[in-house]
Design a protein around this motif. Structure first.
Motif, PDB file in Angstrom:
ATOM      1  N   LEU A   1       0.827  -1.207   0.000  1.00  8.26           N
ATOM      2  CA  LEU A   1       0.000   0.000   0.000  1.00  8.26           C
ATOM      3  C   LEU A   1       0.861   1.257   0.000  1.00  8.26           C
ATOM      4  O   LEU A   1       0.567   2.233  -0.703  1.00  8.26           O
ATOM      5  CB  LEU A   1      -0.919  -0.001   1.227  1.00  8.26           C
ATOM      6  N   TYR A   2       1.909   1.224   0.795  1.00  6.07           N
ATOM      7  CA  TYR A   2       2.826   2.373   0.810  1.00  6.07           C
ATOM      8  C   TYR A   2       3.421   2.603  -0.577  1.00  6.07           C
ATOM      9  O   TYR A   2       3.425   3.729  -1.086  1.00  6.07           O
ATOM     10  CB  TYR A   2       3.949   2.137   1.828  1.00  6.07           C
ATOM     11  N   SER A   3       3.910   1.528  -1.178  1.00  4.05           N
ATOM     12  CA  SER A   3       4.616   1.649  -2.448  1.00  4.05           C
ATOM     13  C   SER A   3       3.696   2.040  -3.599  1.00  4.05           C
ATOM     14  O   SER A   3       4.052   2.871  -4.442  1.00  4.05           O
ATOM     15  CB  SER A   3       5.317   0.321  -2.767  1.00  4.05           C
ATOM     16  N   ARG A   4       2.510   1.426  -3.630  1.00  2.55           N
ATOM     17  CA  ARG A   4       1.609   1.649  -4.761  1.00  2.55           C
ATOM     18  C   ARG A   4       0.684   2.858  -4.563  1.00  2.55           C
ATOM     19  O   ARG A   4       0.340   3.538  -5.529  1.00  2.55           O
ATOM     20  CB  ARG A   4       0.757   0.396  -4.988  1.00  2.55           C
ATOM     21  N   TYR A   5       0.271   3.089  -3.327  1.00  2.00           N
ATOM     22  CA  TYR A   5      -0.733   4.127  -3.087  1.00  2.00           C
ATOM     23  C   TYR A   5      -0.117   5.437  -2.599  1.00  2.00           C
ATOM     24  O   TYR A   5      -0.289   6.487  -3.227  1.00  2.00           O
ATOM     25  CB  TYR A   5      -1.761   3.623  -2.076  1.00  2.00           C
ATOM     26  N   LEU A   6       0.611   5.363  -1.490  1.00  2.00           N
ATOM     27  CA  LEU A   6       1.123   6.611  -0.922  1.00  2.00           C
ATOM     28  C   LEU A   6       2.076   7.331  -1.872  1.00  2.00           C
ATOM     29  O   LEU A   6       1.965   8.543  -2.070  1.00  2.00           O
ATOM     30  CB  LEU A   6       1.819   6.343   0.413  1.00  2.00           C
ATOM     31  N   LEU A   7       3.013   6.605  -2.461  1.00  2.00           N
ATOM     32  CA  LEU A   7       3.971   7.257  -3.349  1.00  2.00           C
ATOM     33  C   LEU A   7       3.293   7.878  -4.565  1.00  2.00           C
ATOM     34  O   LEU A   7       3.706   8.935  -5.048  1.00  2.00           O
ATOM     35  CB  LEU A   7       5.044   6.258  -3.790  1.00  2.00           C
ATOM     36  N   SER A   8       2.230   7.216  -5.050  1.00  2.00           N
ATOM     37  CA  SER A   8       1.509   7.792  -6.191  1.00  2.00           C
ATOM     38  C   SER A   8       0.770   9.068  -5.781  1.00  2.00           C
ATOM     39  O   SER A   8       0.645  10.006  -6.573  1.00  2.00           O
ATOM     40  CB  SER A   8       0.526   6.769  -6.768  1.00  2.00           C
ATOM     41  N   LYS A   9       0.291   9.116  -4.533  1.00  2.00           N
ATOM     42  CA  LYS A   9      -0.382  10.319  -4.040  1.00  2.00           C
ATOM     43  C   LYS A   9       0.596  11.492  -3.901  1.00  2.00           C
ATOM     44  O   LYS A   9       0.194  12.658  -3.962  1.00  2.00           O
ATOM     45  CB  LYS A   9      -1.031  10.035  -2.681  1.00  2.00           C
ATOM     46  N   LEU A  10       1.869  11.166  -3.716  1.00  2.00           N
ATOM     47  CA  LEU A  10       2.875  12.210  -3.553  1.00  2.00           C
ATOM     48  C   LEU A  10       3.445  12.699  -4.883  1.00  2.00           C
ATOM     49  O   LEU A  10       4.104  13.747  -4.922  1.00  2.00           O
ATOM     50  CB  LEU A  10       4.026  11.695  -2.679  1.00  2.00           C
ATOM     51  N   SER A  11       3.204  11.962  -5.941  1.00  2.00           N
ATOM     52  CA  SER A  11       3.855  12.255  -7.223  1.00  2.00           C
ATOM     53  C   SER A  11       3.589  13.675  -7.712  1.00  2.00           C
ATOM     54  O   SER A  11       4.510  14.380  -8.146  1.00  2.00           O
ATOM     55  CB  SER A  11       3.406  11.247  -8.284  1.00  2.00           C
ATOM     56  N   TRP A  12       2.334  14.104  -7.670  1.00  2.00           N
ATOM     57  CA  TRP A  12       2.009  15.443  -8.155  1.00  2.00           C
ATOM     58  C   TRP A  12       2.693  16.511  -7.304  1.00  2.00           C
ATOM     59  O   TRP A  12       3.270  17.466  -7.824  1.00  2.00           O
ATOM     60  CB  TRP A  12       0.500  15.649  -8.163  1.00  2.00           C
ATOM     61  N   HIS A  13       2.635  16.329  -5.998  1.00  2.00           N
ATOM     62  CA  HIS A  13       3.285  17.284  -5.099  1.00  2.00           C
ATOM     63  C   HIS A  13       4.784  17.357  -5.386  1.00  2.00           C
ATOM     64  O   HIS A  13       5.369  18.447  -5.414  1.00  2.00           O
ATOM     65  CB  HIS A  13       3.062  16.869  -3.643  1.00  2.00           C
ATOM     66  N   PHE A  14       5.401  16.201  -5.581  1.00  2.00           N
ATOM     67  CA  PHE A  14       6.840  16.162  -5.829  1.00  2.00           C
ATOM     68  C   PHE A  14       7.211  16.757  -7.188  1.00  2.00           C
ATOM     69  O   PHE A  14       8.344  17.193  -7.388  1.00  2.00           O
ATOM     70  CB  PHE A  14       7.346  14.719  -5.756  1.00  2.00           C
ATOM     71  N   THR A  15       6.265  16.765  -8.105  1.00  2.00           N
ATOM     72  CA  THR A  15       6.539  17.308  -9.439  1.00  2.00           C
ATOM     73  C   THR A  15       6.465  18.831  -9.455  1.00  2.00           C
ATOM     74  O   THR A  15       7.303  19.502 -10.068  1.00  2.00           O
ATOM     75  CB  THR A  15       5.548  16.730 -10.468  1.00  2.00           C
ATOM     76  N   VAL A  16       5.482  19.391  -8.772  1.00  2.00           N
ATOM     77  CA  VAL A  16       5.269  20.844  -8.842  1.00  2.00           C
ATOM     78  C   VAL A  16       5.882  21.595  -7.663  1.00  2.00           C
ATOM     79  O   VAL A  16       6.012  22.817  -7.708  1.00  2.00           O
ATOM     80  CB  VAL A  16       3.757  21.165  -8.916  1.00  2.00           C
ATOM     81  N   SER A  17       6.253  20.870  -6.630  1.00  2.00           N
ATOM     82  CA  SER A  17       6.768  21.534  -5.433  1.00  2.00           C
ATOM     83  C   SER A  17       8.176  22.076  -5.644  1.00  2.00           C
ATOM     84  O   SER A  17       8.950  21.554  -6.451  1.00  2.00           O
ATOM     85  CB  SER A  17       6.774  20.548  -4.260  1.00  2.00           C
TER      86      SER A  17
END
Length: 314
Positions: free
Chosen positions: A34-50
């Motif tokens: 869940l961490y690998s598939r869900y949490l990291l995907s939820k962070l992707s947008w933030h990590f891209t624009v931040s």
């Protein structure tokens, strides 16, 4: 949104999602998934624009995630999670920390700016090619980011964490890719307590007396039975006081394999146990293996049992 507000939002998001995963009555492998598939995907947008830095992500996000991963896998604070970050064919769990995901997102962003057919966007890439961003331009793909990270973890286990990396160093020198796939499949089907035991076994963070002494929790590193240093290898296969138990364990596993292989049609089975034809009939006594299986197709399978921490299985 200001940088500080974005940082606060990121921390809150990670804390909320990790706590939610932690609260679920799931096997550790599923929490990791869940961490690998869900949490990291939820962070992707933030990590891209931040506009946060990799250092900030490492110090503020990685630390929170790692504390949960340690909790789920029962890894003590003195144990390294480096083995967990390796691929499954290297006895890891094929996950990565958020900071690696951050670099991947920044790599995708920088490449999109650089290769865009729009000249204005190309100019934006040039204008932002400063010391902060240029570190992401060295990567050609997200796969290269992950490969470099895992290569660094392997190097750390080989050259820096020589104690915790001793299993990894020994076993990777002799393991076959086919067998590591079998190991990964078997490990994923283990119950929670044994699954976590294997993780700690691989990174040598089980409470042997040598480790307890290193952690300041035992006045001595000596085995209580034979007074030799109680290393992990000593516990699983080296203590002279437990040779009978080691032999029993070895023969029990060998007998299970032999019983299972007796059903192979048209084969001839040779096992180094009473009640079976001895493998020395074919190999002689000097190089006698634990088990030989000769099939009707002319293929000869050789089995030699050892322990995962053995340093001289050849």
């Amino acid at each position: 949104m200001s940088d500080e507000h974005h940082k606060s939002e990121l921390i809150s998001l990670v804390e909320e999602l990790m706590a939610d995963i932690d609260s679920k009555p799931l096997h550790p492998k599923n929490k990791i998934l869940l961490y690998s598939r869900y949490l990291l995907s939820k962070l992707s947008w933030h990590f891209t624009v931040s506009r946060v830095s990799k250092t900030w992500v490492t110090e503020n996000i990685d630390s929170k995630v790692n504390s949960y991963i340690r909790k789920w896998l029962d890894i003590p604070i003195s144990g390294t999670p480096s083995t967990v970050f390796l691929t499954r064919n290297k006895f890891g769990l094929s996950i990565c920390p958020p900071s690696v995901k951050f670099i991947q997102c920044q790599t995708v962003l920088r490449k999109a700016l650089k290769t865009s057919p729009n000249e204005a966007i190309n100019d934006l890439w040039k204008a932002t090619s400063n010391s902060k961003n240029i570190q992401y331009d060295v990567y050609n793909s997200t796969k290269q980011v992950l490969k470099d990270f895992r290569s660094g973890q392997e190097d750390k286990l080989h050259t820096q964490l020589t104690c915790q990396g001793s299993f990894f160093t020994n076993i990777t020198n002799f393991s076959l890719s086919q067998l590591t796939k079998i190991w990964s499949a078997c490990q994923s089907n283990l119950p929670k307590n044994i699954f976590n035991f294997t993780v700690r076994y691989i990174n040598n963070s089980l409470p042997t007396r040598q480790n307890l002494a290193r952690w300041g929790l035992s006045p001595t590193s000596d085995c209580s039975r034979c007074l030799a240093p109680e290393t992990l290898l000593h516990v699983v296969a080296g203590c002279q006081s437990y040779l009978e138990r080691f032999t029993w364990r070895h023969d029990s596993v060998l007998n299970f394999l032999a019983t299972s292989l007796q059903t192979v049609s048209g084969s001839h089975l040779y096992v180094d146990l009473p009640g079976y034809n001895s493998p020395s009939i074919i190999t002689g006594d000097t190089y006698r293996p634990d088990l030989l299986l000769s099939t009707s197709t002319g293929t000869l399978y050789i089995v030699e049992l050892t322990v995962g921490f053995e340093s001289n299985p050849q």
